[in-house]
Design a protein around this motif. Structure first.
Motif, PDB file in Angstrom:
ATOM      1  N   PRO A   1      -0.812  12.044  -0.385  1.00  0.00           N
ATOM      2  CA  PRO A   1      -1.881  11.904   0.502  1.00  0.00           C
ATOM      3  C   PRO A   1      -1.651  12.663   1.807  1.00  0.00           C
ATOM      4  CG  PRO A   1      -1.569   9.892  -0.518  1.00  0.00           C
ATOM      5  CD  PRO A   1      -0.469  10.606  -1.051  1.00  0.00           C
ATOM      6  N   GLU A   2      -2.594  13.058   2.507  1.00  0.00           N
ATOM      7  CA  GLU A   2      -2.229  14.068   3.643  1.00  0.00           C
ATOM      8  C   GLU A   2      -1.770  13.211   4.671  1.00  0.00           C
ATOM      9  OE1 GLU A   2      -2.986  17.319   4.301  1.00  0.00           O
ATOM     10  OE2 GLU A   2      -3.538  17.550   2.056  1.00  0.00           O
ATOM     11  N   ALA A   3      -1.975  11.744   4.807  1.00  0.00           N
ATOM     12  CA  ALA A   3      -1.398  11.133   6.148  1.00  0.00           C
ATOM     13  C   ALA A   3       0.047  11.221   5.939  1.00  0.00           C
ATOM     14  CB  ALA A   3      -1.715   9.708   5.633  1.00  0.00           C
ATOM     15  N   GLY A   4       0.677  11.242   4.956  1.00  0.00           N
ATOM     16  CA  GLY A   4       2.455  11.502   4.813  1.00  0.00           C
ATOM     17  C   GLY A   4       3.063  10.517   5.915  1.00  0.00           C
ATOM     18  N   GLY A   5       4.162  10.997   6.389  1.00  0.00           N
ATOM     19  CA  GLY A   5       4.757  10.287   7.546  1.00  0.00           C
ATOM     20  C   GLY A   5       5.214   8.969   7.184  1.00  0.00           C
ATOM     21  N   ALA A   6       5.373   8.162   7.953  1.00  0.00           N
ATOM     22  CA  ALA A   6       5.919   6.667   7.759  1.00  0.00           C
ATOM     23  C   ALA A   6       5.219   6.126   6.475  1.00  0.00           C
ATOM     24  CB  ALA A   6       6.065   5.861   8.820  1.00  0.00           C
ATOM     25  N   VAL A   7       5.959   5.283   5.847  1.00  0.00           N
ATOM     26  CA  VAL A   7       5.434   4.621   4.794  1.00  0.00           C
ATOM     27  C   VAL A   7       4.848   3.174   5.232  1.00  0.00           C
ATOM     28  CG1 VAL A   7       6.824   5.414   3.185  1.00  0.00           C
ATOM     29  CG2 VAL A   7       7.518   3.365   4.160  1.00  0.00           C
ATOM     30  N   PRO A   8       3.838   2.813   4.773  1.00  0.00           N
ATOM     31  CA  PRO A   8       3.056   1.470   5.158  1.00  0.00           C
ATOM     32  C   PRO A   8       4.127   0.179   5.120  1.00  0.00           C
ATOM     33  CG  PRO A   8       2.126   1.971   2.792  1.00  0.00           C
ATOM     34  CD  PRO A   8       3.110   3.106   3.407  1.00  0.00           C
ATOM     35  N   ARG A   9       3.978  -0.638   5.959  1.00  0.00           N
ATOM     36  CA  ARG A   9       4.778  -1.738   5.905  1.00  0.00           C
ATOM     37  C   ARG A   9       4.394  -2.614   4.524  1.00  0.00           C
ATOM     38  NH1 ARG A   9       4.923  -5.524  11.096  1.00  0.00           N
ATOM     39  NH2 ARG A   9       5.762  -6.916   9.598  1.00  0.00           N
ATOM     40  N   CYS A  10       5.324  -3.380   3.846  1.00  0.00           N
ATOM     41  CA  CYS A  10       4.927  -3.964   2.748  1.00  0.00           C
ATOM     42  C   CYS A  10       5.868  -4.838   2.404  1.00  0.00           C
ATOM     43  CB  CYS A  10       5.067  -2.905   1.704  1.00  0.00           C
ATOM     44  SG  CYS A  10       4.792  -3.516  -0.174  1.00  0.00           S
ATOM     45  N   HIS A  11       5.571  -6.232   2.264  1.00  0.00           N
ATOM     46  CA  HIS A  11       6.611  -7.189   2.136  1.00  0.00           C
ATOM     47  C   HIS A  11       7.010  -7.252   0.577  1.00  0.00           C
ATOM     48  CE1 HIS A  11       3.602  -9.110  -0.610  1.00  0.00           C
ATOM     49  NE2 HIS A  11       2.488  -9.040   0.372  1.00  0.00           N
ATOM     50  N   LEU A  12       6.522  -6.365  -0.257  1.00  0.00           N
ATOM     51  CA  LEU A  12       7.000  -6.474  -1.819  1.00  0.00           C
ATOM     52  C   LEU A  12       7.995  -5.524  -2.107  1.00  0.00           C
ATOM     53  CD1 LEU A  12       6.125  -7.336  -4.324  1.00  0.00           C
ATOM     54  CD2 LEU A  12       4.720  -5.214  -4.866  1.00  0.00           C
ATOM     55  N   ARG A  13       8.285  -4.461  -0.917  1.00  0.00           N
ATOM     56  CA  ARG A  13       9.280  -3.364  -1.179  1.00  0.00           C
ATOM     57  C   ARG A  13      10.632  -3.801  -1.766  1.00  0.00           C
ATOM     58  NH1 ARG A  13       8.434  -0.355   3.362  1.00  0.00           N
ATOM     59  NH2 ARG A  13       6.667   0.475   2.342  1.00  0.00           N
ATOM     60  N   PRO A  14      11.271  -4.709  -1.095  1.00  0.00           N
ATOM     61  CA  PRO A  14      12.793  -5.227  -1.522  1.00  0.00           C
ATOM     62  C   PRO A  14      12.864  -5.371  -3.197  1.00  0.00           C
ATOM     63  CG  PRO A  14      12.167  -6.330   0.480  1.00  0.00           C
ATOM     64  CD  PRO A  14      10.864  -5.677   0.212  1.00  0.00           C
ATOM     65  N   ARG A  15      11.470  -5.790  -3.647  1.00  0.00           N
ATOM     66  CA  ARG A  15      11.619  -5.981  -5.108  1.00  0.00           C
ATOM     67  C   ARG A  15      10.550  -5.468  -5.987  1.00  0.00           C
ATOM     68  NH1 ARG A  15       9.987 -12.095  -4.482  1.00  0.00           N
ATOM     69  NH2 ARG A  15       8.750 -11.015  -2.744  1.00  0.00           N
ATOM     70  N   CYS A  16      10.105  -4.195  -5.376  1.00  0.00           N
ATOM     71  CA  CYS A  16       8.958  -3.443  -5.897  1.00  0.00           C
ATOM     72  C   CYS A  16       9.692  -2.649  -6.928  1.00  0.00           C
ATOM     73  CB  CYS A  16       8.327  -2.729  -4.819  1.00  0.00           C
ATOM     74  SG  CYS A  16       7.087  -1.602  -5.567  1.00  0.00           S
ATOM     75  N   LYS A  17       9.224  -2.704  -8.251  1.00  0.00           N
ATOM     76  CA  LYS A  17       9.541  -1.761  -9.419  1.00  0.00           C
ATOM     77  C   LYS A  17       9.297  -0.237  -8.911  1.00  0.00           C
ATOM     78  CE  LYS A  17      10.760  -1.023 -13.689  1.00  0.00           C
ATOM     79  NZ  LYS A  17      12.058  -1.259 -14.053  1.00  0.00           N
ATOM     80  N   TRP A  18       8.301   0.095  -8.146  1.00  0.00           N
ATOM     81  CA  TRP A  18       7.740   1.336  -7.842  1.00  0.00           C
ATOM     82  C   TRP A  18       8.776   1.891  -6.923  1.00  0.00           C
ATOM     83  CZ3 TRP A  18       1.864   1.704  -7.431  1.00  0.00           C
ATOM     84  CH2 TRP A  18       1.316   1.330  -8.555  1.00  0.00           C
ATOM     85  N   TRP A  19       9.106   1.269  -5.955  1.00  0.00           N
ATOM     86  CA  TRP A  19      10.270   1.413  -4.908  1.00  0.00           C
ATOM     87  C   TRP A  19      11.359   1.802  -5.741  1.00  0.00           C
ATOM     88  CZ3 TRP A  19      11.014   3.271  -0.103  1.00  0.00           C
ATOM     89  CH2 TRP A  19      12.168   3.196   0.202  1.00  0.00           C
ATOM     90  N   GLY A  20      12.003   0.872  -6.367  1.00  0.00           N
ATOM     91  CA  GLY A  20      13.163   0.928  -7.170  1.00  0.00           C
ATOM     92  C   GLY A  20      13.428   2.140  -7.887  1.00  0.00           C
ATOM     93  N   GLN A  21      12.092   2.473  -8.538  1.00  0.00           N
ATOM     94  CA  GLN A  21      12.308   3.505  -9.373  1.00  0.00           C
ATOM     95  C   GLN A  21      11.934   4.957  -8.877  1.00  0.00           C
ATOM     96  OE1 GLN A  21       9.934   2.888 -12.934  1.00  0.00           O
ATOM     97  NE2 GLN A  21       9.295   5.007 -13.459  1.00  0.00           N
ATOM     98  N   ALA A  22      11.032   5.123  -7.832  1.00  0.00           N
ATOM     99  CA  ALA A  22      10.610   6.340  -7.322  1.00  0.00           C
ATOM    100  C   ALA A  22      10.898   6.397  -5.599  1.00  0.00           C
ATOM    101  CB  ALA A  22       9.230   6.525  -7.569  1.00  0.00           C
ATOM    102  N   GLY A  23      11.179   5.495  -5.005  1.00  0.00           N
ATOM    103  CA  GLY A  23      11.514   5.491  -3.597  1.00  0.00           C
ATOM    104  C   GLY A  23      10.239   5.562  -2.952  1.00  0.00           C
ATOM    105  N   VAL A  24      10.356   6.415  -1.770  1.00  0.00           N
ATOM    106  CA  VAL A  24       9.488   6.647  -0.853  1.00  0.00           C
ATOM    107  C   VAL A  24       8.192   7.353  -1.262  1.00  0.00           C
ATOM    108  CG1 VAL A  24      10.543   8.729   0.202  1.00  0.00           C
ATOM    109  CG2 VAL A  24       9.217   7.284   1.590  1.00  0.00           C
ATOM    110  N   ASP A  25       8.469   8.213  -2.156  1.00  0.00           N
ATOM    111  CA  ASP A  25       7.216   9.017  -2.962  1.00  0.00           C
ATOM    112  C   ASP A  25       6.457   7.694  -3.846  1.00  0.00           C
ATOM    113  OD1 ASP A  25       8.455  11.476  -2.559  1.00  0.00           O
ATOM    114  OD2 ASP A  25       9.149  11.836  -4.524  1.00  0.00           O
ATOM    115  N   ALA A  26       6.705   6.834  -3.948  1.00  0.00           N
ATOM    116  CA  ALA A  26       5.933   5.878  -4.587  1.00  0.00           C
ATOM    117  C   ALA A  26       5.241   4.791  -3.327  1.00  0.00           C
ATOM    118  CB  ALA A  26       6.583   4.742  -5.377  1.00  0.00           C
ATOM    119  N   CYS A  27       5.969   4.768  -2.234  1.00  0.00           N
ATOM    120  CA  CYS A  27       5.131   4.332  -1.240  1.00  0.00           C
ATOM    121  C   CYS A  27       4.056   4.926  -0.366  1.00  0.00           C
ATOM    122  CB  CYS A  27       6.265   4.062  -0.341  1.00  0.00           C
ATOM    123  SG  CYS A  27       7.492   2.555  -0.460  1.00  0.00           S
TER     124      CYS A  27
END
Length: 155
Positions: free
Chosen positions: A91-117
């Motif tokens: 998405p055009e917004a890019g930049g910082a990833v949104p705050r998310c309480h799930l990130r430390p345990r998120c399957k997508w974060w663990g698999q794809a990192g910041v691209d997923a966010c």
């Protein structure tokens, strides 16, 4: 489940609303339905009864639940859904990833990192019937090659 076992569980940020452990990840907001994340998780069971009859819960909320082996999107130990989502433009917004309480345990974060966010706020679990690309991304049988072909043809 004790806290140490809970820390080992991966969570799906596009989870089922009615699973016992499900939490509200965020609220779908605005014209484009982007997710606005909650600062703290709220048990889905506490919220589901407040949604008016006839409105699908995932129309207004995004849920997170445990990543489970019987999921249609599971490919070995990986999530095929985030693999398909990653083929979409950032998405055009890019930049910082949104705050998310799930990130430390998120399957997508663990698999794809910041691209997923970067892509996560746009993910919908209830796609409009006339959005062929969203249908393809959501379908576990869609291959990455099929997505790339569709996007190339759409340009």
């Amino acid at each position: 489940m004790d806290d140490s076992a809970e820390q080992q569980v991966s969570w799906c940020p596009s989870g089922e609303a009615h699973r016992p452990e499900s939490v509200v990840l965020g609220v779908r907001s605005g014209e484009n339905g982007q997710v606005v994340y909650l600062a703290e998780p709220v048990p889905a069971a506490d919220v589901l009864a407040t949604i008016p009859e006839g409105i699908a819960p995932n129309r207004v909320l995004r849920f997170a639940s445990h990543c489970v082996s019987e999921c249609a999107n599971r490919v070995g130990d990986a999530c095929g859904l985030i693999d398909r989502i990653e083929t979409l433009p950032v998405p055009e917004a890019g930049g910082a990833v949104p705050r998310c309480h799930l990130r430390p345990r998120c399957k997508w974060w663990g698999q794809a990192g910041v691209d997923a966010c970067h892509r996560c706020p746009a993910v919908s679990t209830l796609n409009p019937r006339d959005d062929r690309l969203a249908e393809l991304v959501a379908d576990p049988d869609t291959t990455l090659e099929q997505l790339e072909e569709w996007m190339a043809a759409a340009e």
